[in-house]
Design a protein around this motif. Sequence first.
Motif, PDB file in Angstrom:
ATOM      1  N   LYS A   2       1.091  -1.229  -0.030  1.00  0.00           N
ATOM      2  CA  LYS A   2      -0.119   0.017  -0.204  1.00  0.00           C
ATOM      3  C   LYS A   2       0.967   1.179   0.104  1.00  0.00           C
ATOM      4  O   LYS A   2       1.823   1.161   0.769  1.00  0.00           O
ATOM      5  CB  LYS A   2      -1.093   0.001   1.131  1.00  0.00           C
ATOM      6  N   LEU A  17       4.251   0.442   1.842  1.00  0.00           N
ATOM      7  CA  LEU A  17       4.343  -0.543   3.051  1.00  0.00           C
ATOM      8  C   LEU A  17       3.564  -1.815   3.100  1.00  0.00           C
ATOM      9  O   LEU A  17       2.802  -1.734   1.883  1.00  0.00           O
ATOM     10  CB  LEU A  17       3.880   0.310   4.221  1.00  0.00           C
ATOM     11  N   ALA A  22       0.973  -1.316   7.082  1.00  0.00           N
ATOM     12  CA  ALA A  22       0.263   0.005   6.548  1.00  0.00           C
ATOM     13  C   ALA A  22      -0.795   0.237   7.638  1.00  0.00           C
ATOM     14  O   ALA A  22      -0.997   1.348   8.028  1.00  0.00           O
ATOM     15  CB  ALA A  22      -0.090   0.004   5.323  1.00  0.00           C
ATOM     16  N   GLU A  26      -0.678   3.653   9.742  1.00  0.00           N
ATOM     17  CA  GLU A  26      -1.698   4.627   9.386  1.00  0.00           C
ATOM     18  C   GLU A  26      -2.469   5.047  10.580  1.00  0.00           C
ATOM     19  O   GLU A  26      -2.758   6.311  11.091  1.00  0.00           O
ATOM     20  CB  GLU A  26      -2.870   4.363   8.292  1.00  0.00           C
TER      21      GLU A  26
END
Length: 76
Positions: A2, A17, A22, A26
């Motif tokens: 991603k 990542l 990811a 995030e």
Amino acid sequence: MKQITLTISSRDYTITLDDDFAKSFEQDCQNLMGGRQFIEPKELLEAFVEKCYENYTTLKAIKNAASDIDDILKRE
């Protein structure tokens, strides 16, 4: 994989990542940035130092646990 784009000092950086990481990344970024779309270098440095310290304490705890387990196994 991603791709995630971070804006640091008005400059965009795109990173790629692994999907599982990811999601975690995030979430950490959302916590750090509080809904904002950008981050300042000072905030990024503070977050980096915090994560390094977190890693240090985690590794220290793992080493202590491994040592305790080793001691218990030696007694048996």
